[in-house]
Design an enzyme around this catalytic site. Structure first.
Site, short mmCIF file in Angstrom:
data_model
loop_
_atom_site.label_atom_id
_atom_site.label_comp_id
_atom_site.label_asym_id
_atom_site.label_seq_id
_atom_site.Cartn_x
_atom_site.Cartn_y
_atom_site.Cartn_z
N GLU A 91 0.82 -1.20 0.00
CA GLU A 91 0.00 0.00 0.00
C GLU A 91 0.86 1.25 0.00
O GLU A 91 1.98 1.27 0.50
CB GLU A 91 -0.93 0.00 1.20
CG GLU A 91 -0.21 0.03 2.53
CD GLU A 91 -1.20 0.00 3.71
OE1 GLU A 91 -1.98 -0.95 3.78
OE2 GLU A 91 -1.18 0.94 4.51
N CYS A 104 3.67 8.39 0.66
CA CYS A 104 4.14 7.46 1.69
C CYS A 104 4.30 6.10 1.02
O CYS A 104 3.33 5.55 0.49
CB CYS A 104 3.10 7.43 2.81
SG CYS A 104 3.51 6.24 4.09
N CYS A 111 6.49 -7.16 6.97
CA CYS A 111 7.59 -6.62 7.77
C CYS A 111 7.99 -7.67 8.79
O CYS A 111 7.15 -8.40 9.31
CB CYS A 111 7.15 -5.33 8.48
SG CYS A 111 8.47 -4.56 9.45
N CYS A 115 6.11 -4.86 15.39
CA CYS A 115 5.80 -3.90 16.45
C CYS A 115 4.34 -4.14 16.86
O CYS A 115 3.48 -4.33 16.01
CB CYS A 115 5.96 -2.46 15.94
SG CYS A 115 7.65 -2.06 15.48
N CYS A 118 1.45 -1.98 15.32
CA CYS A 118 1.47 -1.73 13.88
C CYS A 118 0.91 -2.93 13.12
O CYS A 118 1.24 -4.07 13.43
CB CYS A 118 2.91 -1.44 13.44
SG CYS A 118 3.11 -1.22 11.67
N SER A 214 12.00 5.45 14.81
CA SER A 214 10.79 5.19 15.58
C SER A 214 11.20 4.80 16.99
O SER A 214 11.79 3.74 17.20
CB SER A 214 9.98 4.07 14.93
OG SER A 214 9.59 4.49 13.65
N HIS A 216 9.28 5.61 20.37
CA HIS A 216 8.06 5.13 21.03
C HIS A 216 8.16 4.87 22.53
O HIS A 216 7.13 4.69 23.18
CB HIS A 216 7.47 3.91 20.32
CG HIS A 216 7.23 4.11 18.86
ND1 HIS A 216 6.84 5.32 18.34
CD2 HIS A 216 7.33 3.28 17.80
CE1 HIS A 216 6.71 5.21 17.02
NE2 HIS A 216 7.01 3.99 16.66
N ASN A 290 -2.91 5.32 16.15
CA ASN A 290 -4.00 5.20 15.20
C ASN A 290 -4.48 3.76 15.27
O ASN A 290 -3.72 2.86 14.91
CB ASN A 290 -3.41 5.54 13.82
CG ASN A 290 -4.47 5.90 12.82
OD1 ASN A 290 -5.65 5.59 13.01
ND2 ASN A 290 -4.06 6.54 11.75
N CYS A 333 -0.48 2.59 9.10
CA CYS A 333 0.39 1.62 8.45
C CYS A 333 -0.19 0.22 8.36
O CYS A 333 -0.50 -0.39 9.37
CB CYS A 333 1.66 1.47 9.27
SG CYS A 333 2.71 2.83 9.07
N1 SAH Z 1 9.68 0.29 9.67
C1 SAH Z 1 9.80 1.71 9.67
C2 SAH Z 1 8.84 2.46 8.77
C3 SAH Z 1 7.39 2.05 8.72
S1 SAH Z 1 6.26 2.60 9.95
C4 SAH Z 1 9.72 2.26 11.09
O1 SAH Z 1 9.44 1.49 12.00
O2 SAH Z 1 10.00 3.42 11.29
C5 SAH Z 1 6.18 4.34 9.92
C6 SAH Z 1 5.84 4.95 11.29
O3 SAH Z 1 4.46 4.71 11.67
C7 SAH Z 1 6.66 4.36 12.42
O4 SAH Z 1 7.09 5.37 13.29
C8 SAH Z 1 5.68 3.44 13.10
O5 SAH Z 1 6.09 3.12 14.38
C9 SAH Z 1 4.41 4.24 13.01
N2 SAH Z 1 3.16 3.47 13.21
C10 SAH Z 1 2.89 2.21 12.86
N3 SAH Z 1 1.66 1.84 13.22
C11 SAH Z 1 1.11 2.91 13.83
C12 SAH Z 1 -0.15 3.16 14.43
N4 SAH Z 1 -1.10 2.24 14.47
N5 SAH Z 1 -0.38 4.38 14.98
C13 SAH Z 1 0.59 5.33 14.92
N6 SAH Z 1 1.79 5.16 14.37
C14 SAH Z 1 2.07 3.97 13.82
#
Ligand code: SAH
Length: 351
Positions: A91, A104, A111, A115, A118, A214, A216, A290, A333
């Site tokens: 996507e 994006c 992946c 996480c 995600c 990232s 967190h 999100n 994501c």
């Molecule tokens: N693998 C990379 C890039 C992809 S995710 C990374 O981890 O940075 C892009 C960003 O969106 C990351 O910061 C990730 O932690 C965040 N992300 C993923 N799912 C999310 C969600 N449900 N709500 C908010 N941020 C989210």
């Protein structure tokens, strides 16, 4: 399978053409069709001879992704679902904001890092995307954006770009070049979950791309729960790697911080974050969680988000709060990819 012509740099295509006794400038014409006019069909390249078009068709593929779904949010954000030749779903998003149009993009199908907040990691890693596929994502974004405008790119779709380093770099170098999309490195952001060898490698590229990490959580235990990658690359080493990156490149790092209620969004976490990052040339980008994936997480309420942000600002950090975009179309994501994949397997089961 034929090699996709987008795997080639302008120089490499020039070399092929001169081997075929064609003038090198034909490479510019071909790239201009592909990247400036979005024409992904050799037959429509009307300034090439029929024999060259035929030879190109026999030698290269030009279109490997298929657009299978497009959704538009009330705020103008679009989500495109693309399918690879081997039926992986990926996507991309087109995000128009005041002056910018940000694409994006995904670097992998699936992946590996899982996480917990995600949706991209559910189902694990399928495979790396080829640089031609990454470039095609961008062409789809351009084609669907109003007036074909595209000013910025972020590798924040599915996948971990540092795990597909070579293909991502190759795509970036092609995107940079004036013969193709001519998008400057400063307008491209690589976001990583914290793969230290990738951060080190990037610091030696001499490329002015933006790096997002990232984060967190400022606490190893919590971060390991949210992000299994932390067990391999714990916070102390990660922050040190970022420090070295900043020193070596003289560039700022952005730390992404997804705020989750009851997990990482209280004042004690804000205090720890300040202690960890103060003095570093960095920015913190707060993203209220999100809802996505298979978890019971929730974003904190508005007041808590603002308290968290204000604490960081008051104590000297540079902070932005990401505006939520495209909630009505599952823009977080991996959410839409996941739903599309599930729909497809349900349809198969029903068939
Ligand atoms: N693998 C990379 C890039 C992809 S995710 C990374 O981890 O940075 C892009 C960003 O969106 C990351 O910061 C990730 O932690 C965040 N992300 C993923 N799912 C999310 C969600 N449900 N709500 C908010 N941020 C989210």
């Amino acid at each position: 399978m034929l090699k996709n012509i987008k795997e080639l740099t302008p120089k490499e295509l020039g070399d092929v053409l001169s081997d075929w006794n064609e003038p090198r400038f034909r490479a510019d014409q071909i790239f201009s069709w592909i990247y400036k006019n979005g024409v992904l069909d050799f037959n429509r390249m009307s300034n090439l001879s029929p024999s060259l078009r035929k030879r190109l068709k026999e030698g290269f593929s030009i279109l490997d992704l298929e657009l299978i779904k497009k959704l538009e949010s009330s705020d103008g954000t679009q989500k495109l679902i693309l399918r690879t030749e081997d039926k992986n779903i990926i996507e991309v998003a087109v995000i128009p904001t005041d002056q910018r149009v940000t694409g994006c993009i995904s670097s992998q199908a699936g992946c590996a890092w899982a996480c917990s907040f995600c949706a991209s990691g559910i189902g694990g890693l399928k495979r790396n995307l080829a640089s031609a596929e990454i470039l095609e994502e961008i062409l789809y974004i351009k084609e669907n954006s109003v007036d074909n405008r595209l000013t910025h790119l972020v590798f924040m779709g599915t996948g971990e770009p540092m795990d597909n380093y070579d293909n991502v770099m190759k795509a970036i170098r092609i995107i940079n070049s004036p013969e193709t999309l001519n998008i400057g490195a400063r307008r491209i952001t690589i976001s990583t979950c914290g793969i230290i060898p990738g951060i080190k490698r990037l610091s030696g590229e001499g490329l002015q791309v933006e790096l997002s990490v990232s984060l967190h959580s400022p606490d190893d235990l919590v971060r390991s729960q949210l992000m299994p990658v932390n067990k391999k690359y714990p916070l102390k080493n990660l922050i040190l790697a970022c420090k070295e990156y900043i020193q070596k490149t003289n560039r700022q790092v952005t730390f992404e911080y997804c705020l989750v209620e009851g997990i990482n969004s209280g004042l004690p976490e804000a205090q720890k974050l300040v202690t960890m990052l103060l003095g570093l040339n960095c920015k913190v980008n707060l993203i209220p969680f999100n809802p996505a994936g298979e978890n019971n997480f929730a974003p904190p309420g508005k007041i808590k988000v603002l308290l968290f942000r204000d604490y960081l600002i008051k104590h000297g950090l540079n902070v932005t709060l990401r505006k939520e975009r495209g909630r009505d179309i599952d823009a977080a994501c991996g959410q839409l990819r996941l739903r599309t994949q599930n729909e497809r397997s349900e349809n198969k089961n029903n068939a």
